[in-house]
Scaffold this active site. Structure first.
Site, PDB file in Angstrom:
ATOM      1  N   ARG A 155       0.817  -1.219   0.000  1.00  0.00           N
ATOM      2  CA  ARG A 155       0.000   0.000   0.000  1.00  0.00           C
ATOM      3  C   ARG A 155       0.852   1.272   0.000  1.00  0.00           C
ATOM      4  NH1 ARG A 155      -3.140  -3.623   3.411  1.00  0.00           N
ATOM      5  NH2 ARG A 155      -1.358  -3.415   4.787  1.00  0.00           N
ATOM      6  N   ILE A 156       1.789   1.364   0.956  1.00  0.00           N
ATOM      7  CA  ILE A 156       2.546   2.613   1.095  1.00  0.00           C
ATOM      8  C   ILE A 156       3.575   2.749  -0.032  1.00  0.00           C
ATOM      9  CG2 ILE A 156       4.083   3.944   2.618  1.00  0.00           C
ATOM     10  CD1 ILE A 156       2.638   2.526   4.995  1.00  0.00           C
ATOM     11  N   ASP A 175       9.586  -6.599  -4.718  1.00  0.00           N
ATOM     12  CA  ASP A 175       8.589  -7.148  -3.786  1.00  0.00           C
ATOM     13  C   ASP A 175       8.403  -8.616  -4.170  1.00  0.00           C
ATOM     14  OD1 ASP A 175       5.874  -5.815  -2.049  1.00  0.00           O
ATOM     15  OD2 ASP A 175       5.934  -7.935  -2.634  1.00  0.00           O
ATOM     16  N   THR A 207       8.347  -2.509   3.948  1.00  0.00           N
ATOM     17  CA  THR A 207       7.950  -3.896   4.222  1.00  0.00           C
ATOM     18  C   THR A 207       7.545  -3.987   5.691  1.00  0.00           C
ATOM     19  OG1 THR A 207      10.101  -4.608   5.018  1.00  0.00           O
ATOM     20  CG2 THR A 207       9.782  -4.659   2.649  1.00  0.00           C
ATOM     21  N   CYS A 234      10.534   4.580   6.877  1.00  0.00           N
ATOM     22  CA  CYS A 234       9.278   5.018   7.493  1.00  0.00           C
ATOM     23  C   CYS A 234       8.436   3.781   7.784  1.00  0.00           C
ATOM     24  CB  CYS A 234       8.516   5.894   6.511  1.00  0.00           C
ATOM     25  SG  CYS A 234       8.389   7.583   7.040  1.00  0.00           S
ATOM     26  N   ARG A 236       9.619   0.156   9.650  1.00  0.00           N
ATOM     27  CA  ARG A 236       9.897  -0.357  10.991  1.00  0.00           C
ATOM     28  C   ARG A 236      11.391  -0.326  11.251  1.00  0.00           C
ATOM     29  NH1 ARG A 236       5.707   0.677  12.189  1.00  0.00           N
ATOM     30  NH2 ARG A 236       4.056  -0.482  13.234  1.00  0.00           N
ATOM     31  N   ASP A 260      12.017   7.551  10.520  1.00  0.00           N
ATOM     32  CA  ASP A 260      10.830   7.802  11.342  1.00  0.00           C
ATOM     33  C   ASP A 260      10.691   6.742  12.421  1.00  0.00           C
ATOM     34  OD1 ASP A 260       8.349   9.101  12.007  1.00  0.00           O
ATOM     35  OD2 ASP A 260       7.289   7.443  11.031  1.00  0.00           O
ATOM     36  N   GLU A 265      12.203   2.349  20.618  1.00  0.00           N
ATOM     37  CA  GLU A 265      11.516   3.642  20.550  1.00  0.00           C
ATOM     38  C   GLU A 265      11.049   4.065  21.942  1.00  0.00           C
ATOM     39  OE1 GLU A 265       8.494   3.479  17.490  1.00  0.00           O
ATOM     40  OE2 GLU A 265       9.996   3.253  15.928  1.00  0.00           O
ATOM     41  N   HIS A 283       8.514   8.617  15.152  1.00  0.00           N
ATOM     42  CA  HIS A 283       7.457   7.719  14.652  1.00  0.00           C
ATOM     43  C   HIS A 283       6.158   8.487  14.373  1.00  0.00           C
ATOM     44  CE1 HIS A 283       6.036   3.251  14.776  1.00  0.00           C
ATOM     45  NE2 HIS A 283       5.351   3.938  13.877  1.00  0.00           N
ATOM     46  N   LEU A 284       6.254   9.380  13.400  1.00  0.00           N
ATOM     47  CA  LEU A 284       5.126  10.280  13.107  1.00  0.00           C
ATOM     48  C   LEU A 284       4.350   9.901  11.844  1.00  0.00           C
ATOM     49  CD1 LEU A 284       6.653  13.833  13.832  1.00  0.00           C
ATOM     50  CD2 LEU A 284       5.185  12.438  15.297  1.00  0.00           C
ATOM     51  N   ALA A 286       2.009   8.021  11.012  1.00  0.00           N
ATOM     52  CA  ALA A 286       0.540   7.959  11.054  1.00  0.00           C
ATOM     53  C   ALA A 286      -0.051   9.113  11.847  1.00  0.00           C
ATOM     54  CB  ALA A 286       0.116   6.642  11.692  1.00  0.00           C
TER      55      ALA A 286
HETATM   56  N1  LIG Z   1       5.902   5.091  10.210  1.00  0.00           N
HETATM   57  C1  LIG Z   1       4.640   4.865  10.418  1.00  0.00           C
HETATM   58  O1  LIG Z   1       4.003   5.482  11.241  1.00  0.00           O
HETATM   59  C2  LIG Z   1       3.940   3.799   9.636  1.00  0.00           C
HETATM   60  C3  LIG Z   1       2.607   3.958   9.252  1.00  0.00           C
HETATM   61  C4  LIG Z   1       1.974   2.945   8.553  1.00  0.00           C
HETATM   62  C5  LIG Z   1       2.655   1.782   8.256  1.00  0.00           C
HETATM   63  N2  LIG Z   1       3.943   1.649   8.663  1.00  0.00           N
HETATM   64  C6  LIG Z   1       4.711   0.444   8.318  1.00  0.00           C
HETATM   65  O2  LIG Z   1       4.996   0.506   6.929  1.00  0.00           O
HETATM   66  C7  LIG Z   1       5.204  -0.815   6.436  1.00  0.00           C
HETATM   67  C8  LIG Z   1       4.438  -1.018   5.146  1.00  0.00           C
HETATM   68  O3  LIG Z   1       3.065  -0.860   5.373  1.00  0.00           O
HETATM   69  P1  LIG Z   1       2.021  -1.175   4.196  1.00  0.00           P
HETATM   70  O4  LIG Z   1       0.693  -0.762   4.694  1.00  0.00           O
HETATM   71  O5  LIG Z   1       2.504  -0.663   2.911  1.00  0.00           O
HETATM   72  O6  LIG Z   1       2.092  -2.760   4.182  1.00  0.00           O
HETATM   73  P2  LIG Z   1       1.679  -3.723   2.994  1.00  0.00           P
HETATM   74  O7  LIG Z   1       1.424  -5.036   3.625  1.00  0.00           O
HETATM   75  O8  LIG Z   1       0.619  -3.119   2.154  1.00  0.00           O
HETATM   76  O9  LIG Z   1       3.005  -3.823   2.110  1.00  0.00           O
HETATM   77  C9  LIG Z   1       4.148  -4.480   2.540  1.00  0.00           C
HETATM   78  C10 LIG Z   1       4.786  -5.075   1.311  1.00  0.00           C
HETATM   79  O10 LIG Z   1       6.039  -5.619   1.677  1.00  0.00           O
HETATM   80  C11 LIG Z   1       6.256  -6.731   0.845  1.00  0.00           C
HETATM   81  N3  LIG Z   1       7.323  -7.567   1.349  1.00  0.00           N
HETATM   82  C12 LIG Z   1       7.270  -8.570   2.263  1.00  0.00           C
HETATM   83  N4  LIG Z   1       8.494  -9.108   2.421  1.00  0.00           N
HETATM   84  C13 LIG Z   1       9.330  -8.443   1.587  1.00  0.00           C
HETATM   85  C14 LIG Z   1      10.705  -8.558   1.303  1.00  0.00           C
HETATM   86  N5  LIG Z   1      11.473  -9.468   1.898  1.00  0.00           N
HETATM   87  N6  LIG Z   1      11.224  -7.707   0.409  1.00  0.00           N
HETATM   88  C15 LIG Z   1      10.465  -6.786  -0.208  1.00  0.00           C
HETATM   89  N7  LIG Z   1       9.142  -6.642   0.012  1.00  0.00           N
HETATM   90  C16 LIG Z   1       8.582  -7.458   0.907  1.00  0.00           C
HETATM   91  C17 LIG Z   1       4.912  -7.416   0.817  1.00  0.00           C
HETATM   92  O11 LIG Z   1       4.799  -8.291  -0.254  1.00  0.00           O
HETATM   93  C18 LIG Z   1       3.982  -6.226   0.699  1.00  0.00           C
HETATM   94  O12 LIG Z   1       3.668  -5.945  -0.637  1.00  0.00           O
HETATM   95  C19 LIG Z   1       4.810  -1.741   7.586  1.00  0.00           C
HETATM   96  O13 LIG Z   1       5.984  -2.107   8.268  1.00  0.00           O
HETATM   97  C20 LIG Z   1       3.981  -0.853   8.478  1.00  0.00           C
HETATM   98  O14 LIG Z   1       3.969  -1.282   9.812  1.00  0.00           O
HETATM   99  C21 LIG Z   1       4.608   2.626   9.331  1.00  0.00           C
HETATM  100  O1  LIG Z   2       2.080   0.554  11.713  1.00  0.00           O
HETATM  101  C1  LIG Z   2       1.528   1.635  11.850  1.00  0.00           C
HETATM  102  O2  LIG Z   2       0.302   1.789  11.684  1.00  0.00           O
HETATM  103  C2  LIG Z   2       2.343   2.820  12.165  1.00  0.00           C
HETATM  104  O3  LIG Z   2       3.606   2.480  12.575  1.00  0.00           O
HETATM  105  C3  LIG Z   2       1.692   3.812  13.073  1.00  0.00           C
HETATM  106  O4  LIG Z   2       1.882   3.525  14.424  1.00  0.00           O
HETATM  107  P1  LIG Z   2       1.155   4.454  15.499  1.00  0.00           P
HETATM  108  O5  LIG Z   2      -0.299   4.151  15.423  1.00  0.00           O
HETATM  109  O6  LIG Z   2       1.740   4.083  16.809  1.00  0.00           O
HETATM  110  O7  LIG Z   2       1.431   5.869  15.124  1.00  0.00           O
END
Ligand SMILES: NC(=O)c1ccc[n+]([C@@H]2O[C@H](COP(=O)([O-])OP(=O)(O)OC[C@H]3O[C@@H](n4cnc5c(N)ncnc54)[C@H](O)[C@@H]3O)[C@@H](O)[C@H]2O)c1
Ligand SMILES: O=C(O)[C@H](O)COP(=O)(O)O
Length: 527
Positions: A155-156, A175, A207, A234, A236, A260, A265, A283-284, A286
Site C-alpha cells: 500500500r505505502i 517485492d 515492508t 518510514c 519499521r 521515522d 523507541e 514515529h510520526l 501515522a
Molecule cells: N511510520 C509509520 O508510522 C507507519 C505507518 C503505517 C505503516 N507503517 C509500516 O509501513 C510498512 C508497510 O506498510 P504497508 O501498509 O505498505 O504494508 P503492505 O502489507 O501493504 O506492504 C508491505 C509489502 O512488503 C512486501 N514484502 C514482504 N516481504 C518483503 C521482502 N522481503 N522484500 C520486499 N518486500 C517485501 C509485501 O509483499 C507487501 O507488498 C509496515 O511495516 C507498516 O507497519 C509505518
Molecule cells: O504501523 C503503523 O500503523 C504505524 O507504525 C503507526 O503507528 P502508530 O499508530 O503508533 O502511530
C-alpha cells in the site's frame, strides 16, 4: 456466527475520540488510559474483553496470558509487530488491524523525508534558528531524473512511487509478492535486490519487519549501493540495520538517512539521531488528524460489526472466522463442532486421540477446508478445561498436542456431508453428518446408519446396545426411574447386532451407570 460478546474495552494509547464514541454508542464500556507500564497492563487486562492499541503498547505473551477474558486486540493502525500474534492465537484471541487508514499519511511523510534529504531543509532550518545565513553549506540536488528504489511495493510503497514520479524520479522496486505486471501499471519496474542496489540514488523501505526483512539494508547491501545513496525508513526500525547505517554514514557510503522508526523507541542510543546527515522523527508516519480519525473509526466499526455478527474485517490471525458470517457456513460449522463433540464423548478410552481424518463431500463444501477442519477440532478438543478451543486456535492447539489432522474433499456430489474419523489407541470412531433443513444432523455413528437423521441439538444420549424390539421400552423405563424424560429416540436402520442409538433427553443423566444392564457403551452431551 455465534456472537462474540465484547462488553469492556481498554484503549491504552491516544486513539482518536471517535473510536471511544462509536464503541460506547454500541453499548461497549470504554476505559482510556495512557503510558501504562507492562505491570499495570498485566494487572488490569483481566478486567477487559477487548484492548485497543497503537504501536507503543507491547502486547506480549505475559500480557496475553494474564488476560483471562480478552477476546480481541484491535490495532488502530497497520503494524502488529507490537502484539505477540502467536500467543494471542493460542489463546483464541482475535488480532485485528486497520491496514489502510494511515497509508497516505505514511507515504506523505516518506516523500517529505526524501525531499528533506535532497535539500537539507531540517538542517537549514536549525541553522537559521541558530542565527546563521549559510547558503553554501546546504547545497542540494534535484530529485528530477534521479532513481528511487522502493523495497516493499504494498500500500505505502505504491503511494510513494506515484508521488515521487511527479517529481520526475524514475521508480524501480522489489517485492516478492506483488507481481511485476501490477507494479508496472503504476510505473515501478521490478528487479532483484542485487540489480536494484547499485542503481539507486535514493532507497526507501516499506515492508513489515519480519525475519526476512530485518537488516535488508546491511553492510553487504550498502557496499553494493552507489556511493552517497540516501535512505529512508518510514516502515519499521531494523529493516535498515542501524549499526550498518551508522558505519555507512561515517564512511559517506550513505549520504543521508531519513528515519521515522527505530529498533528501540524512543532510541536510547542517539548516535544515529545526532548524526549531521540524519533527519529523524519520533514515529510520526501515522500522526495526522486524518489518519488517526480513519484508524480510530475503522477499528471501532470493525469491532462493532464483529460483535453484531455483520462481518469480520481486518483480522490478521482468524481468517477462518470470516467464513462464519455466512448463514450457510454457520450451520456447517455448528455441525463440525457437534460431530467433534459427539465423537469425543463416545471415545470411552480416556487416551488422547492422535489422528483425525475429515472428509467432506458436496459442491457447497468445496471451499470449506479452513472452517470445517477448525470446527471439528473445536468439538474434539473442548473438555471444559482452561484451553478453551475456538475457531481461532483449534488447529494450533491440535498441532501442539501432536494430533495429525487430514482433510479430503470428494467432488461431484451435490448433497453435502462431513465424515470424521478419529483413531484412539488403535480403535477408530467415525461419525457422518449433514445440514438438513438448515439444521445440523447426524447420519451415521460408528457404522450404525440412523433410520432418520438425528438432529444435533439439546441433551443427547448415545449408546451402543444389541438391537432388539425390547430396547425402547427398557430404555424408557430406566430413564423414567432416573427422572429423565425421553424427548426422541433414533434407531439405526440395521435391526440386528450391536448398534448405536441416540436418545434426546429432557436433561442430562446424573449417572450413566443406571444404563449398564442394557448398553455396552454410552455417552451423553449437550449440543
Ligand atoms: N511510520 C509509520 O508510522 C507507519 C505507518 C503505517 C505503516 N507503517 C509500516 O509501513 C510498512 C508497510 O506498510 P504497508 O501498509 O505498505 O504494508 P503492505 O502489507 O501493504 O506492504 C508491505 C509489502 O512488503 C512486501 N514484502 C514482504 N516481504 C518483503 C521482502 N522481503 N522484500 C520486499 N518486500 C517485501 C509485501 O509483499 C507487501 O507488498 C509496515 O511495516 C507498516 O507497519 C509505518
Ligand atoms: O504501523 C503503523 O500503523 C504505524 O507504525 C503507526 O503507528 P502508530 O499508530 O503508533 O502511530
Amino acid at each position: 456466527m455465534a456472537p462474540i460478546s465484547i462488553k469492556r474495552i481498554l484503549i491504552s494509547e491516544i486513539v482518536d475520540p471517535c473510536c471511544k464514541k462509536i464503541l460506547q454508542e454500541n453499548g461497549i464500556q470504554v476505559t482510556e488510559k495512557q503510558n501504562m507500564s507492562k505491570d499495570d497492563l498485566i494487572a488490569e487486562i483481566k478486567e477487559y474483553d477487548g484492548l485497543v492499541v497503537r504501536s507503543a503498547t507491547k502486547v506480549t505473551a505475559d500480557v496475553i496470558n494474564a488476560a483471562g477474558n480478552l477476546k480481541i486486540v484491535g490495532r488502530a493502525g497497520t503494524g502488529v509487530d507490537n502484539v505477540d500474534v502467536d500467543a494471542a492465537t493460542i489463546k483464541g484471541i482475535i488480532v485485528m488491524n486497520t491496514p489502510s487508514g494511515n497509508t497516505i499519511s505514511a507515504a506523505e511523510l516518506t516523500c517529505t523525508l526524501l525531499m528533506s534529504l535532497s535539500r537539507h531543509v531540517p538542517q537549514a532550518a536549525m541553522s537559521m534558528k541558530a542565527g546563521n545565513w549559510d547558503r553554501k553549506k546546504f547545497m542540494g540536488a534535484e530529485m528530477y531524473g534521479k532513481i528511487l528504489g522502493i523495497v516493499g511495493l504494498g500500500r505505502i510503497g505504491k503511494e510513494v512511487a506515484i508521488r515521487m514520479q511527479s517529481f520526475g524520479m524514475k521508480t524501480i522496486g522489489y517485492d516478492p509478492i506483488t507481481p511485476p505486471e501490477v507494479t508496472a501499471t503504476w510505473g515501478v519496474e521490478q528487479m532483484s535486490l542485487e540489480q536494484l542496489w547499485p542503481q539507486c540514488d535514493y532507497i526507501t523501505v516499506h515492508t513489515p519487519l519480519m525475519p526476512s526483512t530485518a537488516g535488508l539494508l546491511n553492510d553487504t547491501s550498502f557496499a553494493k549501493c552507489k556511493k552517497g545513496v540516501k535512505v529512508v525508513n518510514c516502515a519499521r526500525g531494523g529493516i535498515i540495520d542501524e549499526d550498518a547505517l551508522l558505519r555507512a554514514l561515517e564512511s559517506r557510503q550513505c549520504g543521508g538517512a531519513g528515519l521515522d522508526v527505530f529498533v528501540e523507541e524512543p532510541p536510547k542510543n542517539r548516535a544515529l539521531v545526532n548524526h549531521p546527515n540524519v533527519i529523524s522523527c519520533p514515529h510520526l508516519g501515522a500522526s495526522t488528524k486524518e489518519a488517526q480519525a480513519r484508524c480510530g473509526q475503522d477499528i471501532a466499526l470493525q469491532i462493532v460489526d464483529m460483535v453484531m455478527g455483520k462481518g469480520l474485517v481486518g483480522a490478521v490471525n482468524a481468517q477462518v472466522l470470516a467464513s462464519t458470517f455466512s448463514p450457510e457456513s454457520h450451520q456447517w460449522i455448528k455441525l463440525g463442532e457437534a460431530i467433534g463433540a459427539v465423537l469425543k464423548s463416545c471415545t470411552t478410552s480416556k487416551q488422547p486421540f492422535s489422528q483425525v481424518k475429515i472428509t467432506t463431500q458436496g459442491d457447497g463444501l468445496k471451499d470449506s477446508s479452513g472452517y470445517m477442519t477448525s470446527a471439528v477440532m473445536v468439538g474434539l478438543l473442548s473438555d471444559g478445561s482452561q484451553s478453551c478451543p475456538n475457531l481461532v486456535n483449534a488447529l494450533t492447539l491440535a498441532k501442539e498436542s501432536g494430533i495429525t489432522v487430514t482433510r479430503n474433499h470428494s467432488e461431484g456430489l451435490t448433497q453435502g456431508a462431513c465424515e470424521v474419523e478419529i483413531s484412539v489407541n488403535g480403535s477408530s470412531y467415525r461419525a457422518t453428518g449433514s445440514v438438513q433443513g438448515g439444521v445440523p444432523a447426524l447420519l451415521e455413528l460408528n457404522r450404525s446408519v440412523f433410520r432418520q437423521p438425528v438432529s444435533l441439538t439439546g441433551n443427547l444420549l448415545f449408546f451402543k446396545a444389541a438391537a432388539s424390539p425390547q430396547l425402547l421400552p427398557s430404555v424408557t423405563g430406566l430413564l423414567a426411574t432416573a427422572g429423565v424424560e425421553m424427548e426422541s429416540f433414533s434407531a439405526p436402520a440395521a435391526r440386528s447386532g450391536d448398534q448405536w442409538y441416540c436418545v434426546g433427553l429432557s436433561s442430562l443423566l446424573g449417572d450413566l451407570g443406571a444404563l449398564k444392564p442394557l448398553v455396552k457403551e454410552a455417552a451423553q452431551l449437550s449440543v
